[in-house]
Design a protein around this motif. Structure first.
Motif, PDB file in Angstrom:
ATOM      1  N   ASN A 246      -7.907 -29.989  -8.781  1.00  0.00           N
ATOM      2  CA  ASN A 246      -7.104 -30.591  -9.851  1.00  0.00           C
ATOM      3  C   ASN A 246      -7.132 -32.110  -9.824  1.00  0.00           C
ATOM      4  OD1 ASN A 246      -4.434 -28.109 -10.130  1.00  0.00           O
ATOM      5  ND2 ASN A 246      -6.471 -28.180 -11.011  1.00  0.00           N
ATOM      6  N   THR A 247      -7.004 -32.699  -8.629  1.00  0.00           N
ATOM      7  CA  THR A 247      -6.921 -34.159  -8.517  1.00  0.00           C
ATOM      8  C   THR A 247      -8.144 -34.768  -7.831  1.00  0.00           C
ATOM      9  OG1 THR A 247      -5.706 -33.956  -6.418  1.00  0.00           O
ATOM     10  CG2 THR A 247      -4.404 -34.069  -8.449  1.00  0.00           C
ATOM     11  N   ALA A 248      -9.185 -33.967  -7.635  1.00  0.00           N
ATOM     12  CA  ALA A 248     -10.385 -34.458  -6.949  1.00  0.00           C
ATOM     13  C   ALA A 248     -11.168 -35.424  -7.831  1.00  0.00           C
ATOM     14  CB  ALA A 248     -11.270 -33.289  -6.540  1.00  0.00           C
ATOM     15  N   SER A 249     -11.741 -36.429  -7.217  1.00  0.00           N
ATOM     16  CA  SER A 249     -12.590 -37.376  -7.954  1.00  0.00           C
ATOM     17  C   SER A 249     -13.955 -36.747  -8.204  1.00  0.00           C
ATOM     18  CB  SER A 249     -12.771 -38.656  -7.136  1.00  0.00           C
ATOM     19  OG  SER A 249     -13.516 -38.390  -5.954  1.00  0.00           O
ATOM     20  N   ASP A 250     -14.723 -37.361  -9.095  1.00  0.00           N
ATOM     21  CA  ASP A 250     -16.079 -36.885  -9.348  1.00  0.00           C
ATOM     22  C   ASP A 250     -16.886 -36.879  -8.057  1.00  0.00           C
ATOM     23  OD1 ASP A 250     -15.271 -36.806 -11.939  1.00  0.00           O
ATOM     24  OD2 ASP A 250     -16.623 -38.386 -12.671  1.00  0.00           O
ATOM     25  N   GLU A 251     -16.711 -37.922  -7.269  1.00  0.00           N
ATOM     26  CA  GLU A 251     -17.461 -38.045  -6.017  1.00  0.00           C
ATOM     27  C   GLU A 251     -17.105 -36.931  -5.039  1.00  0.00           C
ATOM     28  OE1 GLU A 251     -15.809 -40.489  -7.511  1.00  0.00           O
ATOM     29  OE2 GLU A 251     -17.569 -41.568  -8.299  1.00  0.00           O
ATOM     30  N   ASP A 252     -15.820 -36.572  -4.976  1.00  0.00           N
ATOM     31  CA  ASP A 252     -15.390 -35.493  -4.087  1.00  0.00           C
ATOM     32  C   ASP A 252     -15.991 -34.157  -4.514  1.00  0.00           C
ATOM     33  OD1 ASP A 252     -13.881 -37.153  -2.491  1.00  0.00           O
ATOM     34  OD2 ASP A 252     -12.010 -36.785  -3.582  1.00  0.00           O
ATOM     35  N   ILE A 253     -16.021 -33.917  -5.806  1.00  0.00           N
ATOM     36  CA  ILE A 253     -16.581 -32.657  -6.308  1.00  0.00           C
ATOM     37  C   ILE A 253     -18.078 -32.601  -6.041  1.00  0.00           C
ATOM     38  CG2 ILE A 253     -16.975 -31.250  -8.361  1.00  0.00           C
ATOM     39  CD1 ILE A 253     -14.355 -32.341  -9.488  1.00  0.00           C
ATOM     40  N   ILE A 254     -18.768 -33.715  -6.256  1.00  0.00           N
ATOM     41  CA  ILE A 254     -20.212 -33.766  -5.978  1.00  0.00           C
ATOM     42  C   ILE A 254     -20.479 -33.495  -4.507  1.00  0.00           C
ATOM     43  CG2 ILE A 254     -22.213 -35.307  -5.858  1.00  0.00           C
ATOM     44  CD1 ILE A 254     -21.179 -36.652  -8.412  1.00  0.00           C
ATOM     45  N   ALA A 255     -19.643 -34.050  -3.637  1.00  0.00           N
ATOM     46  CA  ALA A 255     -19.798 -33.816  -2.198  1.00  0.00           C
ATOM     47  C   ALA A 255     -19.612 -32.334  -1.873  1.00  0.00           C
ATOM     48  CB  ALA A 255     -18.789 -34.660  -1.422  1.00  0.00           C
TER      49      ALA A 255
END
Length: 441
Positions: free
Chosen positions: A321-330
């Motif tokens: 829900n609150t993850a950044s694009d970078e976190d999701i890509i990781a």
């Protein structure tokens, strides 16, 4: 959820009362099953999230056990009700759908099918719903499917897995204190595993395929410390309560960044050990084969959105829900999506090997499995029927990695974990590398 209200005549009321008596227990469920009545959580999202509950609870206070199941053949031809847990590897399905329900401009919308996604993190919960008929399909690892196989057999529920969506690429593993460097060091160690999980199968498979003596293997497996979740096992490890833990990301990275801990083994070294697929009610798939084929096609087409589209997964899965694009890509890096070609190969080879291996794992710790399901589980006819939409020269994402100067040391270290020799002890078709013994010098 809002409903329309009507002013009825006395005659109409009597007629409706008769209909209610005749349809009691079936009508409400039909509305939920076809998507006319939406399931919502407290944030008003159309999703069912369950964790350590016995029943799915709906917003009207009833549970799935209060509802009468109807036949899967009653579902509209173009509608699939499916459950997924919070795993990044399902992202292509979510992207193809555009969210929890199919958006008109989504890939599935353009293919003309409707997919209702329910987030259910409890495999007992989702398998109960699949058996009962509340669901037409559910996402499971092959490891978990082997565990559930006897449950489906006992319920006379025929299932097939016509689509492998992804495989764990370092997302699952075993973390240990820095002084534990080989499989022999596991003898006598305090090892925590989440019970009945993929992580537990990882440890048992790892131990069973080592060169330990049979008595040493049994000592390790019989003394595993059981936890409810991978999170609990990891927390006990970092608190110093255990020396080894089977868990998943982000705890593998956390251990890797510590001075007194490391990743002993992960699916980076053996990617096919944990593969995810969509398990369908066979009766539903037989009757609605065109819908199932479009479901698979749409998910494969959505692979291109894996590391570029993030809004849908934020809506669907609370953990993002609150993850950044970078976190999701990781997170995407910990699961690798399969291609059409992968499925053509896996359904006729490696998937069957893994299912057999995992049945052996569960049997070795005293669980009942249905090994005969292997004969019908992996049905490649749906993949074959959509072959015209994909190139026969498509590159596979699961091709075996050969030994090179760059990866040789990793392979040597992995072999050392399993034994002391230079021979590869991975079961055929389950490791990321093969024939390394003849290449190593």
């Amino acid at each position: 959820m809002s409903t329309k209200r009507f002013r009825l005549t006395k005659t109409a009321k009597i007629m409706i009362f008769v209909l209610i008596i005749a349809l009691l227990g079936g009508g409400v469920f039909a509305g939920i099953k076809t998507g006319l009545i939406k399931i919502k959580d407290k944030t008003n999202k159309e999703v069912v999230t369950t964790d350590n509950k016995n029943d799915i609870e709906f917003d009207n206070g009833t549970t799935n056990n209060d509802l009468s199941a109807t036949s899967n053949t009653d579902v509209l031809d173009d509608t699939i009700n499916i459950s997924l847990d919070e795993w990044i590897g399902w992202k292509s399905i979510i992207d193809a759908n555009g969210g929890l329900t199919t958006q008109p401009d989504s890939i599935y919308g353009k293919l003309g099918i409707d997919v209702n996604i329910n987030i259910i993190n409890d495999a007992t919960q989702s398998s109960n719903a699949l058996i009962k008929g509340d669901l037409n399909a559910a996402g499971y690892t092959i490891n978990r499917t082997a565990f559930l196989s006897s449950k489906f057999a006992n319920a006379n529920k025929e299932v097939i897995m016509p689509y492998i969506t992804n495989y764990s690429n370092g997302g699952d593993g075993i973390i240990a204190k820095s002084n534990i460097t080989t499989v022999k060091d596991l003898v006598g160690a305090k090892i925590g595993v989440p019970e009945f999980s993929e992580a537990q199968t990882l440890v048992v498979w790892f131990v069973n395929n080592s060169d330990l003596t049979q008595s040493e293997k049994e000592e390790i497996i019989n003394n595993l410390i059981l936890f409810a979740t991978p999170d609990d096992a990891a927390k006990a490890f970092f608190a110093g309560q255990i020396e080894v833990a089977a868990t998943w990301e982000p705890y593998l990275t956390q251990a890797q960044n510590m001075t007194d801990a490391h990743v002993l083994f992960s699916t980076t070294s053996s990617t096919n050990l944990v593969m995810d697929g969509i398990l369908f009610d066979k009766n539903f798939a037989d009757v609605h084969s065109d819908t199932v084929e479009k479901f698979i096609q749409g998910s494969l087409e959505a692979n291109k959105l894996y590391d570029t589209e993030f809004n849908a997964i934020r809506e669907v899965m609370p953990m993002f829900n609150t993850a950044s694009d970078e976190d999701i890509i990781a997170n995407c890096a910990s699961a690798k999506l399969t291609t059409w070609k992968d499925n053509k190969d896996l359904l006729n080879g490696t998937a069957k090997t893994i299912y057999t291996d995992m049945c052996g794992v569960w049997t070795s710790i005293g669980e009942e499995v249905n090994i005969s399901l292997l004969d019908t589980l992996f049905d490649d006819s749906y993949i074959q029927n959509i072959s015209n939409n994909f190139s026969s020269t498509e590159v596979s994402n699961t091709e075996t990695v050969r030994v090179t100067e760059d990866n040789k040391q990793t392979i040597v270290e992995t072999e050392a974990l399993l034994g002391g020799s230079a021979s590869v002890t991975f079961v055929k078709n389950t490791a990321k590398f093969d024939d390394s013994a003849s290449v190593l010098t």
